[in-house]
Design an enzyme around this catalytic site. Sequence first.
Site, PDB file in Angstrom:
ATOM      1  CD  GLU A  35      -1.652  -2.446   1.470  1.00  0.00           C
ATOM      2  OE1 GLU A  35      -0.471  -2.644   1.843  1.00  0.00           O
ATOM      3  OE2 GLU A  35      -2.485  -3.357   1.352  1.00  0.00           O
TER       4      GLU A  35
ATOM      5  CG  HIS B 107     -11.120  -8.303   6.770  1.00  0.00           C
ATOM      6  ND1 HIS B 107     -10.177  -8.980   7.505  1.00  0.00           N
ATOM      7  CD2 HIS B 107     -10.729  -8.425   5.479  1.00  0.00           C
ATOM      8  CE1 HIS B 107      -9.276  -9.499   6.698  1.00  0.00           C
ATOM      9  NE2 HIS B 107      -9.575  -9.182   5.458  1.00  0.00           N
TER      10      HIS B 107
END
Length: 659
Positions: free
Chosen positions: A398, A465
């Site tokens: 990322e 998540h």
Amino acid sequence: MNFDRKKYPDTTLRELYGAILKPRMIEEKMLILLRQNKISKWFSGIGQEAISVGITLALDKDEYILPMHRNLGVFTGRDMPFERLFAQWQGTMMGYTKGRDRSFHFGTHEHHIVGMISHLGPQNGVAAGIALASKLKSEQKVTVVFNGDGGTSEGDFHEAINVAAVWDLPIIFIVENNGYGLSTPSHEQFRCKSFADKGIGYGIEGVSIDGNNVLEVFDTVTTLVTDLRKRPRPVLLECRTFRMRGHEEASGTKYVPKETMDDWAKKDPIENYQRFLLDTGVINSQYVELLKNKIKEEIERGLSIAFEETHPAPETDSEVNDVYAPFIQEVVSPSTDKKSEKRYIDAISDGLRQSMERFDNLVLMGQDIAEYGGVFKITEGFVKQFGKERVRNTPICEAAIVGAGLGLSVKGMKSMIEMQFADFVTEGFTQIVNNLAKSHWRWAQNSDVVIRMPTGAGTAAGPFHSQSNEAWFFHTPGLKIVYPSNPYDAKGLICAAIEDPNPVLYFEHKLMYRSIKEPIPDDYYTLEIGKAKLVQDGSQLCIITYGMGVLWAKEILDEMPGVDAAILDLRTLLPWDKESVRELVKKTSKVLVLHEDTLTGGVGAEISAWINEHCFRHLDAPIVRVGSLDTPIPFAPTLEQNFLPKIRLRASIENLLKY
Ligand SMILES: Cc1ncc(C[n+]2csc(CCOP(=O)(O)OP(=O)(O)O)c2C)c(N)n1
């Protein structure tokens, strides 16, 4: 020291000599000024000048360089006016950052330099973006990025080299191996013998050279760039050298053994090169004297101009206005009335696809977003329509990819980066909050990047998540944050976010993807960023909310038919719509702020504080905040529902009404 002039003419050898003298002579002057308390801090590159100079002179002037704090030779090698450079160090308006950032922390397109931020490592991801843009535009240009040996331990370094390797990006990753990271010697920093060996691990070429030999540096880089322009790929280039002074002047060099210092003093890059040129008759002592006098004069002239200026008189408006790149949004209406029923997920996909059609400089990047279509299938079919160059699967890194987004902006391109889940944005945190968010304010470089954030709980996906992490970014000047709660807004806001030249975090709730649908315009359209929407009017109280909060508020109020409550969907969290909030508070006098995020330090805290400060006289009751429990998000559905605020919403409304 062995100098091999190969076929280089005298003019080249002299040019290198003049270029290597400049940083040394400037530094010597700065050290005097530091002792006289006329400058505040100094990061010395004495002993390492051959690297910056040899590299800069080997490149074309329009090839981007991303230097660090010891690379003065890059700046002088690009013929930057001394007075502006000195003014930059003094923090005055004649510098490159309006006095907002110090030393070498600035970039300039004029000189094709993108300076570092203090954080070691992020410059590598930015370099990857610049090189990607060059490659996509078939420019046949190489990008060079500098690192210290200590800084190579940062994840950003590994991520960027890996991306560059996979994408065959024309970058030279420089490691200036000077034996220490601040005071810590190499053997406590890493185990490799040579950085060239690391190239093997990344599947790229690694080269190690004498970084004190300006001819060797110049020749190696000249050969490399000639080849990389034709056959783009990254190379890791280690330059062995030594820093003859402290990390910065105040820290000294006591930790360096005297013999080491003496050995390296003998390898001084300037003295040795000068001796070689004198011995071979390329220059004579008169030439040396004349040249040094000329540079000295240039330095004195630069200083006298730069030192005339004092620190800028603060102007709050201009400080605040420069946080964002200027942009007056022109809201685009759909050109026909045609509508189709779309789910929230289809609306995002539709907006993205039409944005790709509209902006041919837009590149999409993300994990598994190409042929696979992304884990939520938002970019399904995109590769077929737009090709793999613009719809890019990324390695799982990322930080480098967000940095690459900034690099693409440097080259005038737009990017959209899909976080696979909003939770994983932590890996790119430095790039977002320190690089993307601050670059316009620091040196007028906008970050034309949209980061999509699949967010939210309710899917029993556990602590990693499910997070609502908008508040992490809400606190950072320079970012924009949008958060649609329905398909119509989802499409209009993704298109608006992509049009906006500033960094925008686009939060999309995973639970809404396939659970809500409505007819939305087929054509391209945008919605105003920064504008809230009154979802339902009412007079007894108002619920100010966003995202899933809008759906919960509607659902609970539907179950309370006797309650006449308004719902305001903020839609944009940064900058949020204060006027709409003010109007509604005036009208209803009772306020409940609701969000899915945990309560403490959430967006609701700021909104409540603002209402308290600005609308107190309109309030008939204390502002109520309703958010998730201040715990991580539990996995078991029963625990998760207990965590989320919905189950506490009805009672909170009742209590507020009773007040
Ligand atoms: C991410 C990050 N961590 C820590 C620091 C503090 N810091 C600044 S310079 C430095 C040492 C850098 O060593 P190296 O990369 O070898 O470069 P050199 O100073 O030797 O040129 C450290 C630890 C920083 N700037 N950024």
